[in-house]
Motif scaffolding. Structure first.
Motif, PDB file in Angstrom:
ATOM      1  N   LEU A  13       0.528  -1.562   0.198  1.00 33.57           N
ATOM      2  CA  LEU A  13       0.097  -0.345   0.004  1.00 33.57           C
ATOM      3  C   LEU A  13       0.812   1.106  -0.084  1.00 33.57           C
ATOM      4  O   LEU A  13       1.279   2.149  -0.962  1.00 33.57           O
ATOM      5  CB  LEU A  13      -1.153  -0.105   1.450  1.00 33.57           C
ATOM      6  N   ILE A  14       1.896   1.335   0.475  1.00 38.91           N
ATOM      7  CA  ILE A  14       2.429   2.411   1.133  1.00 38.91           C
ATOM      8  C   ILE A  14       3.278   2.472  -0.445  1.00 38.91           C
ATOM      9  O   ILE A  14       3.808   3.815  -0.346  1.00 38.91           O
ATOM     10  CB  ILE A  14       3.069   2.433   2.015  1.00 38.91           C
ATOM     11  N   ALA A  15       4.426   1.493  -0.839  1.00 38.91           N
ATOM     12  CA  ALA A  15       4.840   1.668  -2.323  1.00 38.91           C
ATOM     13  C   ALA A  15       3.815   2.380  -3.033  1.00 38.91           C
ATOM     14  O   ALA A  15       4.301   3.357  -4.308  1.00 38.91           O
ATOM     15  CB  ALA A  15       5.505   0.443  -2.170  1.00 38.91           C
ATOM     16  N   GLY A  16       2.670   1.545  -3.289  1.00 43.38           N
ATOM     17  CA  GLY A  16       1.699   2.065  -4.197  1.00 43.38           C
ATOM     18  C   GLY A  16       1.427   3.590  -3.537  1.00 43.38           C
ATOM     19  O   GLY A  16       1.177   4.581  -5.341  1.00 43.38           O
ATOM     20  N   ILE A  17       1.297   4.229  -3.042  1.00 42.49           N
ATOM     21  CA  ILE A  17       1.160   5.145  -2.240  1.00 42.49           C
ATOM     22  C   ILE A  17       2.346   6.516  -3.283  1.00 42.49           C
ATOM     23  O   ILE A  17       2.034   7.102  -4.012  1.00 42.49           O
ATOM     24  CB  ILE A  17       0.294   5.853  -1.346  1.00 42.49           C
ATOM     25  N   LEU A  18       3.487   6.272  -2.620  1.00 44.31           N
ATOM     26  CA  LEU A  18       4.795   6.218  -2.889  1.00 44.31           C
ATOM     27  C   LEU A  18       4.430   6.664  -4.494  1.00 44.31           C
ATOM     28  O   LEU A  18       5.025   7.692  -4.872  1.00 44.31           O
ATOM     29  CB  LEU A  18       5.584   5.903  -2.008  1.00 44.31           C
ATOM     30  N   LEU A  19       5.045   6.135  -5.388  1.00 46.55           N
ATOM     31  CA  LEU A  19       4.588   5.898  -6.372  1.00 46.55           C
ATOM     32  C   LEU A  19       3.664   6.880  -7.265  1.00 46.55           C
ATOM     33  O   LEU A  19       3.911   7.684  -7.998  1.00 46.55           O
ATOM     34  CB  LEU A  19       4.244   4.074  -7.436  1.00 46.55           C
ATOM     35  N   GLY A  20       2.193   6.639  -6.676  1.00 43.82           N
ATOM     36  CA  GLY A  20       1.142   7.665  -6.586  1.00 43.82           C
ATOM     37  C   GLY A  20       2.031   9.282  -6.668  1.00 43.82           C
ATOM     38  O   GLY A  20       1.598   9.717  -7.471  1.00 43.82           O
ATOM     39  N   LEU A  21       2.382   9.270  -5.066  1.00 43.92           N
ATOM     40  CA  LEU A  21       3.090  10.726  -5.350  1.00 43.92           C
ATOM     41  C   LEU A  21       3.787  10.933  -5.994  1.00 43.92           C
ATOM     42  O   LEU A  21       3.983  12.063  -6.866  1.00 43.92           O
ATOM     43  CB  LEU A  21       3.249  10.830  -3.991  1.00 43.92           C
ATOM     44  N   LEU A  22       4.784  10.430  -6.641  1.00 46.19           N
ATOM     45  CA  LEU A  22       5.741  10.884  -7.221  1.00 46.19           C
ATOM     46  C   LEU A  22       5.467  10.825  -8.850  1.00 46.19           C
ATOM     47  O   LEU A  22       6.178  11.947  -9.124  1.00 46.19           O
ATOM     48  CB  LEU A  22       6.805   9.039  -7.133  1.00 46.19           C
ATOM     49  N   VAL A  23       4.664  10.441  -9.507  1.00 39.89           N
ATOM     50  CA  VAL A  23       4.157  10.457 -10.528  1.00 39.89           C
ATOM     51  C   VAL A  23       3.350  11.852 -10.501  1.00 39.89           C
ATOM     52  O   VAL A  23       4.037  12.785 -11.557  1.00 39.89           O
ATOM     53  CB  VAL A  23       3.093   9.068 -11.172  1.00 39.89           C
ATOM     54  N   ARG A  24       2.671  11.990  -9.530  1.00 38.23           N
ATOM     55  CA  ARG A  24       1.685  13.095  -9.214  1.00 38.23           C
ATOM     56  C   ARG A  24       2.847  14.487  -9.520  1.00 38.23           C
ATOM     57  O   ARG A  24       2.410  15.061 -10.379  1.00 38.23           O
ATOM     58  CB  ARG A  24       1.169  13.290  -8.471  1.00 38.23           C
ATOM     59  N   ALA A  25       3.558  14.512  -8.400  1.00 34.48           N
ATOM     60  CA  ALA A  25       5.037  15.455  -8.624  1.00 34.48           C
ATOM     61  C   ALA A  25       5.551  15.640  -9.337  1.00 34.48           C
ATOM     62  O   ALA A  25       5.830  17.033  -9.788  1.00 34.48           O
ATOM     63  CB  ALA A  25       5.627  14.949  -7.194  1.00 34.48           C
TER      64      ALA A  25
END
Lengths: 261, 115
Positions: A13-25
């Motif tokens: 879950l955290i890895a997914g959130i991190l990936l999403g945040l990274l793409v969004r950023a």
């Protein structure tokens, strides 16, 4: 549910959130500030590089041309030409155009009785008007009548000759059309101020109308330039010599002396 | 987090499916997160690398049937990246390079243990 798998799932879950945040950023970041080199920014940088290369080439060409002019003396000649153009412009030797005001001044249409002469436009009426226009910042002034029009310069004169007025050796008769280039509002305000030129000329019974103009054209000074007695200050300090002989090219010739470094 | 992750359990289809669902949900959450809470990429990139490193290390440990303390490993790498960031700031070298380069090298070495 196996409790030992919870850690793995939390990790996912955290890895997914991190990936999403990274793409969004990365998406939200400005192109110039993106940590990764995108294709769009690469193209933009290449275009900027091409533009800078072209600018460098143009500046080099300009530098070479200026250097060549400097070495061959053309630059000095060009400067002289520019200064000459500026002097001609200031002296009224070139036609000019621009915004300004157009004043029409005519003889009185009312019966004047004993003051009939005062109902006519005289040279001092025109001088009064012109002085006010110059004081208000007029940059070029002409006086016309019918199809005739004369540019006023430092050499111009106005003089009554019977029912006409002599301007630049040209006879003009009322109604006179005076054109002045400058700030229209300022010129009109200067003429129409209480107790000003328009009010006084109207008090004499003269017909005067003032109108703003978006674009006026004023011709160049028409008479040839001649100088028999006035000399340049530097030349006057030199040993005296006959002034007429110093101008062998004729009265219209203008001698320009340039001090070269 | 002191659990031991076993290779046999990790590869169970149900476990992997749940993890994929959670991962996808996390991606969606991250993509639609408010802009005010999104950290700077300079923080996100090392954090993502540290997470990848933790995951890979856990997988390798499970395959080799040895214990692995995931939280301790994560804390250790985070502290390591913070020190690198401080070195970058103090030395004047671009912190992105000082922090990311060692982490990328570390991931390369970890990945090489998979084969």
């Amino acid at each position: 549910m196996d409790a030992r798998h919870v850690g793995f799932w939390v990790f996912a879950l955290i890895a997914g959130i991190l990936l999403g945040l990274l793409v969004r950023a990365i998406v939200l970041a400005e192109v110039e500030h993106r940590p990764l080199l995108a294709l769009g920014s690469y193209d933009r940088l290449e275009q900027e590089l091409d533009r800078l290369r072209a600018e460098v080439g143009a500046l080099r060409t300009e530098k070479d041309a200026l250097l060549r002019q400097l070495l061959t003396g053309e630059l000095s000649a060009e400067q002289i030409r520019q200064e000459l153009e500026a002097a001609k412009h200031a002296a009224g030797l070139t036609p000019v155009s621009g915004p300004g005001v157009e004043v029409v001044l005519g003889d009185s249409s009312r019966p004047g009785g004993a003051l009939v002469e005062r109902g006519l436009v005289h040279d001092y009426d025109l001088l009064f008007l012109i002085n006010e226009l110059r004081a208000a910042g007029a940059e070029a002034i002409s006086i016309g009548s019918g199809r005739m029009e004369e540019r006023l310069t430092a050499l111009s004169y106005l003089r009554c000759t019977g029912p006409t007025v002599l301007v630049n050796n040209t006879r003009l008769s009322a109604p006179f059309t005076i054109k002045a280039l400058g700030d229209s509002d300022t010129l009109v305000q200067a003429l129409k101020m209480p107790g000003g030129v328009v009010e006084q000329l109207q008090a004499y019974g003269l017909d005067i109308t003032v109108a703003k103009a978006g674009r006026l054209e004023i011709p160049a000074y028409s008479l040839p330039l001649s100088s028999r007695f006035a000399e340049d200050g530097q030349r006057t300090a030199a040993p005296a010599s006959p002034p007429v002989e110093e101008n062998p090219g004729g009265q219209d010739a203008v001698t320009v002396e340039v001090a070269r470094p | 987090m002191r659990e031991r992750i076993l290779a046999g359990r990790l590869l169970e289809p149900a476990t992997v499916a749940v993890a994929l669902v959670l991962f996808s949900g996390g991606v969606v959450l991250g993509l639609f997160a408010p802009t005010d809470i999104i950290p700077h990429p300079l923080v996100l990139l090392p954090l993502a690398l540290i997470f990848v490193d933790t995951g890979l290390s856990a997988f390798i440990a499970a395959r080799e049937k040895r214990s692995f303390k995931g939280l301790a490993h994560f804390a250790y790498l985070t502290a390591f990246a913070t020190i690198l960031y401080a070195i970058g700031v103090l030395s004047g070298i671009r912190p992105e390079l000082v922090v990311l380069l060692p982490l990328v090298v570390r991931e390369t070495l970890v990945l090489s243990r998979l084969y």
